[in-house]
Motif scaffolding. Structure first.
Motif, short mmCIF file in Angstrom:
data_model
loop_
_atom_site.label_atom_id
_atom_site.label_comp_id
_atom_site.label_asym_id
_atom_site.label_seq_id
_atom_site.Cartn_x
_atom_site.Cartn_y
_atom_site.Cartn_z
N MET A 1 0.77 -9.82 -18.36
CA MET A 1 1.27 -9.65 -17.01
C MET A 1 1.64 -8.19 -16.74
SD MET A 1 1.77 -11.39 -14.35
CE MET A 1 2.61 -11.30 -12.82
N MET A 2 2.12 -7.53 -17.75
CA MET A 2 2.52 -6.13 -17.59
C MET A 2 1.35 -5.25 -17.18
SD MET A 2 5.27 -4.24 -18.18
CE MET A 2 5.76 -2.60 -18.53
N GLU A 3 0.18 -5.48 -17.78
CA GLU A 3 -0.99 -4.68 -17.43
C GLU A 3 -1.44 -4.92 -16.00
OE1 GLU A 3 -2.37 -2.06 -18.86
OE2 GLU A 3 -0.72 -2.32 -20.24
N THR A 4 -1.27 -6.14 -15.50
CA THR A 4 -1.65 -6.43 -14.12
C THR A 4 -0.82 -5.57 -13.18
OG1 THR A 4 -2.19 -8.67 -14.76
CG2 THR A 4 -1.93 -8.25 -12.42
N VAL A 5 0.45 -5.41 -13.49
CA VAL A 5 1.30 -4.55 -12.66
C VAL A 5 0.74 -3.14 -12.67
CG1 VAL A 5 3.59 -3.56 -12.41
CG2 VAL A 5 3.35 -5.96 -13.01
N HIS A 6 0.31 -2.65 -13.82
CA HIS A 6 -0.27 -1.32 -13.88
C HIS A 6 -1.55 -1.25 -13.06
CE1 HIS A 6 2.66 0.18 -16.63
NE2 HIS A 6 2.33 -0.68 -17.59
N SER A 7 -2.37 -2.29 -13.13
CA SER A 7 -3.60 -2.32 -12.35
C SER A 7 -3.29 -2.32 -10.87
CB SER A 7 -4.44 -3.55 -12.71
OG SER A 7 -4.83 -3.49 -14.06
N MET A 8 -2.27 -3.08 -10.47
CA MET A 8 -1.88 -3.11 -9.06
C MET A 8 -1.44 -1.73 -8.60
SD MET A 8 0.18 -6.72 -8.64
CE MET A 8 0.65 -6.39 -6.95
N GLU A 9 -0.62 -1.08 -9.42
CA GLU A 9 -0.15 0.26 -9.07
C GLU A 9 -1.31 1.24 -9.01
OE1 GLU A 9 2.78 1.11 -12.03
OE2 GLU A 9 4.25 -0.25 -11.15
N LEU A 10 -2.25 1.11 -9.93
CA LEU A 10 -3.42 1.98 -9.96
C LEU A 10 -4.22 1.85 -8.67
CD1 LEU A 10 -5.24 3.91 -11.60
CD2 LEU A 10 -6.33 1.89 -12.57
N VAL A 11 -4.50 0.62 -8.26
CA VAL A 11 -5.24 0.38 -7.02
C VAL A 11 -4.49 0.96 -5.83
CG1 VAL A 11 -6.09 -1.40 -5.44
CG2 VAL A 11 -6.44 -1.64 -7.89
N GLU A 12 -3.18 0.74 -5.81
CA GLU A 12 -2.37 1.22 -4.69
C GLU A 12 -2.37 2.74 -4.60
OE1 GLU A 12 2.20 0.70 -3.03
OE2 GLU A 12 1.46 -0.68 -4.55
N VAL A 13 -2.21 3.41 -5.72
CA VAL A 13 -2.19 4.87 -5.72
C VAL A 13 -3.54 5.44 -5.28
CG1 VAL A 13 -2.07 6.89 -7.25
CG2 VAL A 13 -0.35 5.10 -7.43
N ILE A 14 -4.62 4.87 -5.78
CA ILE A 14 -5.96 5.34 -5.41
C ILE A 14 -6.18 5.13 -3.91
CG2 ILE A 14 -8.43 4.92 -5.64
CD1 ILE A 14 -7.86 4.21 -8.62
N ALA A 15 -5.87 3.94 -3.42
CA ALA A 15 -6.10 3.63 -2.01
C ALA A 15 -5.26 4.52 -1.10
CB ALA A 15 -5.81 2.16 -1.74
N LYS A 16 -3.99 4.71 -1.44
CA LYS A 16 -3.11 5.53 -0.60
C LYS A 16 -3.60 6.97 -0.52
CE LYS A 16 1.16 2.92 -0.69
NZ LYS A 16 2.58 2.89 -1.01
N SER A 17 -4.25 7.44 -1.58
CA SER A 17 -4.74 8.82 -1.56
C SER A 17 -5.99 8.97 -0.71
CB SER A 17 -5.00 9.31 -2.99
OG SER A 17 -6.11 8.64 -3.53
N LEU A 18 -6.66 7.86 -0.38
CA LEU A 18 -7.91 7.90 0.38
C LEU A 18 -7.73 7.71 1.88
CD1 LEU A 18 -10.12 5.68 -1.95
CD2 LEU A 18 -10.30 8.15 -1.66
N VAL A 19 -6.68 7.03 2.29
CA VAL A 19 -6.56 6.58 3.68
C VAL A 19 -5.70 7.50 4.55
CG1 VAL A 19 -6.93 4.16 3.03
CG2 VAL A 19 -4.61 5.06 3.17
N ASP A 20 -5.81 7.31 5.86
CA ASP A 20 -4.98 8.05 6.81
C ASP A 20 -3.63 7.38 7.04
OD1 ASP A 20 -6.93 10.01 7.27
OD2 ASP A 20 -7.88 8.83 8.86
N ASN A 21 -3.55 6.07 6.75
CA ASN A 21 -2.32 5.29 6.97
C ASN A 21 -1.84 4.68 5.65
OD1 ASN A 21 -2.38 5.47 9.98
ND2 ASN A 21 -4.28 4.35 9.69
N PRO A 22 -1.32 5.50 4.74
CA PRO A 22 -0.92 4.98 3.43
C PRO A 22 0.19 3.93 3.50
CG PRO A 22 -0.20 7.25 3.69
CD PRO A 22 -1.08 6.94 4.85
N GLU A 23 0.99 3.96 4.56
CA GLU A 23 2.07 2.98 4.67
C GLU A 23 1.54 1.57 4.91
OE1 GLU A 23 1.02 4.43 8.69
OE2 GLU A 23 1.50 5.49 6.84
#
Length: 81
Positions: A1-23
């Motif tokens: 379960m711990m790794e899933t949290v890391h994967s979720m954070e990874l996806v979130e960080v990547i996506a926020k860096s790509l978009v105009d509306n990170p919020e």
């Protein structure tokens, strides 16, 4: 379960860096048997930025997450909703 949290954070960080509306970026987790599916939600105006031309950016995000999860013998997939 711990790794899933890391994967979720990874996806979130990547996506926020790509978009105009990170919020408006959210990642939710669904478990189906031994598979974990991370659902990436972005603003409709940012959809093209996370998918990319011919889906290249989406494929890259999926590859990075799969590589990070496979280290721990987890099966994680990313769906862009």
């Amino acid at each position: 379960m711990m790794e899933t949290v890391h994967s979720m954070e990874l996806v979130e960080v990547i996506a926020k860096s790509l978009v105009d509306n990170p919020e408006e970026v959210t990642v939710t987790e669904k478990t189906e048997g031994r598979n974990t599916i991370l659902e990436l939600h972005v603003a409709s105006s940012d959809m093209g930025k996370v998918i990319g031309k011919q889906g290249r950016i989406a494929k890259a995000i999926r590859s990075v997450v799969k590589a990070a999860a496979s280290r721990d013998k987890k099966n994680v997939d990313v769906e862009i909703v």
